[in-house]
Design a protein around this motif. Structure first.
Motif, PDB file in Angstrom:
ATOM      1  N   SER A  89       6.349  -2.616  10.157  1.00 19.32           N
ATOM      2  CA  SER A  89       6.723  -1.971  11.430  1.00 19.32           C
ATOM      3  C   SER A  89       5.564  -2.087  12.403  1.00 19.32           C
ATOM      4  N   VAL A 103       0.869  -1.187   0.000  1.00 19.25           N
ATOM      5  CA  VAL A 103       0.000   0.000   0.000  1.00 19.25           C
ATOM      6  C   VAL A 103       0.903   1.233   0.000  1.00 19.25           C
ATOM      7  N   ASP A 127       6.901  -4.409   0.665  1.00 17.77           N
ATOM      8  CA  ASP A 127       6.936  -3.448   1.764  1.00 17.77           C
ATOM      9  C   ASP A 127       5.502  -3.331   2.288  1.00 17.77           C
TER      10      ASP A 127
HETATM   11  N1  C6P Z   1       6.099   5.957   6.366  1.00 15.90           N
HETATM   12  C1  C6P Z   1       4.783   7.970   6.631  1.00 15.90           C
HETATM   13  O1  C6P Z   1       4.444   9.004   7.229  1.00 15.90           O
HETATM   14  P1  C6P Z   1       9.660   2.765   9.303  1.00 15.90           P
HETATM   15  O2  C6P Z   1      10.056   4.201   9.423  1.00 15.90           O
HETATM   16  O3  C6P Z   1      10.850   1.859   9.110  1.00 15.90           O
HETATM   17  O4  C6P Z   1       8.742   2.316  10.367  1.00 15.90           O
HETATM   18  O5  C6P Z   1       8.763   2.653   7.973  1.00 15.90           O
HETATM   19  C2  C6P Z   1       9.271   3.109   6.756  1.00 15.90           C
HETATM   20  C3  C6P Z   1       8.221   3.013   5.683  1.00 15.90           C
HETATM   21  C4  C6P Z   1       8.390   2.093   4.681  1.00 15.90           C
HETATM   22  N2  C6P Z   1       7.454   1.920   3.731  1.00 15.90           N
HETATM   23  C5  C6P Z   1       6.330   2.647   3.704  1.00 15.90           C
HETATM   24  C6  C6P Z   1       5.320   2.392   2.638  1.00 15.90           C
HETATM   25  C7  C6P Z   1       6.109   3.620   4.678  1.00 15.90           C
HETATM   26  O6  C6P Z   1       4.991   4.331   4.660  1.00 15.90           O
HETATM   27  C8  C6P Z   1       7.089   3.832   5.693  1.00 15.90           C
HETATM   28  C9  C6P Z   1       6.924   4.894   6.732  1.00 15.90           C
HETATM   29  C10 C6P Z   1       5.747   7.023   7.292  1.00 15.90           C
HETATM   30  O7  C6P Z   1       4.337   7.707   5.530  1.00 15.90           O
HETATM   31  C11 C6P Z   1       6.918   7.742   7.872  1.00 15.90           C
HETATM   32  S1  C6P Z   1       7.957   8.433   6.635  1.00 15.90           S
END
Ligand code: C6P
Length: 420
Positions: A237, A187, A214
């Motif tokens: 995450s 997504v 992802d």
């Molecule tokens: N997006 C947003 O505000 P982490 O930081 O490792 O938990 O997740 C990184 C990440 C990877 N893939 C996708 C699709 C994401 O949306 C995110 C994190 C947040 O959209 C913070 S930049």
């Protein structure tokens, strides 16, 4: 049972009711901001935590805190049991075949970096290709760029359409004999698009190419079944799915993980160490060097239990209705353009307002107690694709309400009054 079966309908109704009544499980949502009831629409950045998650972590620190896999004493064994119990919960949550395929990491970013380093070191050489898409978060771009630079490999990109969907007809030609891995978001965090991951995996597998997904923005909104998707890696995450920050999961098929070298060296990932030679631990510990985020892992387990209780399918339905409602309402606001109008969307409403910078929208909304994110959302290529420097993004969770959407729309009217 059929859809018209009264038993099914009652069950569905009860599931939705449970969601509607869950807001009071989230203590943070009770507060006011700038004298207005908080409207928290920044769930894609991080979600709020239910009391059950907070309590589970408190319990761990109050009664179990100890290092895992190391001690023979009571507390260490208890902490190890709790932590390893979470792996079992994750296995059921994403329908993995084996707990050895589940690696605790810091989050999605670390999961992808792990694969880029380890898979990259084992399988990628000069001239090879890595295929990503035009809607990736920087976490699913930069690690591959770094790998390509180091190895002399080439990064290829699936283009996206004006609606913010993958250009599926471009995919077959981009999957070449040189492609070593496809890495794709489930997504999109900037557009809300839900990608046809299962179809993409099938296309790649037809040519023997593994796929990393992802799942950072998928796990809080849709039911994920890694065996059904048949993906080779899946990353997420905990903090975006109502758990704590600093912990996440990398799922990897055993057949790949077995062939991949460790990502980091240190305690717990070894079987024996001499100055002449080190041998490595079995899966999944081979990839888990050092003391992990034990309390965070336990919080993740509580978040999974909480989501199971609510039911992922009911969450999807509830959020779909909320997104439809918000989309209709925002389209009636003069000067608004939605960025990302895919048929299949989850939880995200990215938009721009004519003549007003997204940061100014965010600032005025904050005065009204409405929290949204503005900027490039760590997806600068998406901004470039749509010719905007930034967007304003409202992102939803199951604890949000239509009344909050109304407050958000009213606040947008304020934005137009002040800046329009
Ligand atoms: N997006 C947003 O505000 P982490 O930081 O490792 O938990 O997740 C990184 C990440 C990877 N893939 C996708 C699709 C994401 O949306 C995110 C994190 C947040 O959209 C913070 S930049």
């Amino acid at each position: 049972m059929t859809a018209s079966d009264p038993t099914t309908l009652t069950e569905e109704f009860h599931k939705l009711l449970r969601i509607a009544g869950c807001r009071h499980h989230f203590p943070l949502l009770r507060q006011s901001v700038n004298g207005k009831p908080l409207v928290y629409f920044d769930n894609a950045a991080t979600s709020q935590k239910p009391q059950a998650v907070i309590d589970a972590m408190m319990r761990y620190y109050e009664a179990e805190n100890s290092n895992i896999h190391r001690g023979v004493h009571y507390l260490s064994e208890r902490a190890t049991q709790s932590y390893e119990g979470v792996r079992v919960k994750v296995k059921a949550f994403m329908n993995a075949a084996d707990t050895r395929e589940l690696i605790f990491v810091r989050g999605t970013t670390e999961a992808i970096n792990l694969v880029a380093h380890s898979f990259g070191r084992a399988f990628v050489k000069a001239g090879d290709e890595i295929l990503i898409s035009g809607m990736e978060h920087h976490s699913n771009i930069v690690p591959w760029q770094m790998l390509c630079e180091e190895r002399g490999a080439v990064l290829k990109v699936i283009p996206i359409t004006d609606t913010g969907e993958l250009q599926m007809d471009a995919v077959p030609a981009l999957l070449t004999p040189k492609t070593k891995l496809m890495a794709i978001t489930h997504v999109s965090n900037a557009l809300g698009t839900v990608n046809p991951v299962k179809e993409l995996v099938a296309m790649a597998h037809e040519k023997g190419i593994p796929v990393l997904v992802d799942g950072a923005q998928a796990v809080p909104h849709v039911r994920v079944d890694v065996q059904d998707l048949d993906c080779d890696f899946y990353a997420f995450s905990a903090h975006k799915m109502f758990g704590p920050t600093g912990v996440g999961i990398l799922y990897g098929k055993k057949k790949w993980l077995d062939q991949m070298p460790p990502y980091q060296g240190g305690g717990d990932m070894i079987r024996s160490v001499t100055f002449a030679r080190t041998t490595y631990n079995d899966l999944p510990y081979k990839f888990e060097a050092g003391t992990p985020n034990i309390g965070g892992g336990i919080g993740l387990g509580a978040a999974i239990e909480y989501l199971n209780e609510l039911n992922m399918d009911a969450i999807r339905q509830f959020e779909h209705d909320l997104l439809t409602y918000a989309t209709e309402k925002i389209l009636a606001v003069p000067g608004v353009r939605i960025i990302g109008t895919a048929k299949e969307k989850a939880g995200v409403l990215s938009f721009v307002m004519e003549g007003i910078h997204p940061h100014d929208i965010g600032t005025i909304l904050d005065v009204e107690g409405v929290a949204i994110r503005t900027g490039h959302h760590c997806a600068q290529p998406v901004m470039q694709r749509f010719g905007v420097p930034a967007t304003a993004r409202a992102s939803f969770a199951f604890y949000n309400t239509k009344e909050e959407v109304d407050a958000f729309i009213k606040a947008l009217d304020k934005v137009r009054e002040v800046l329009g």
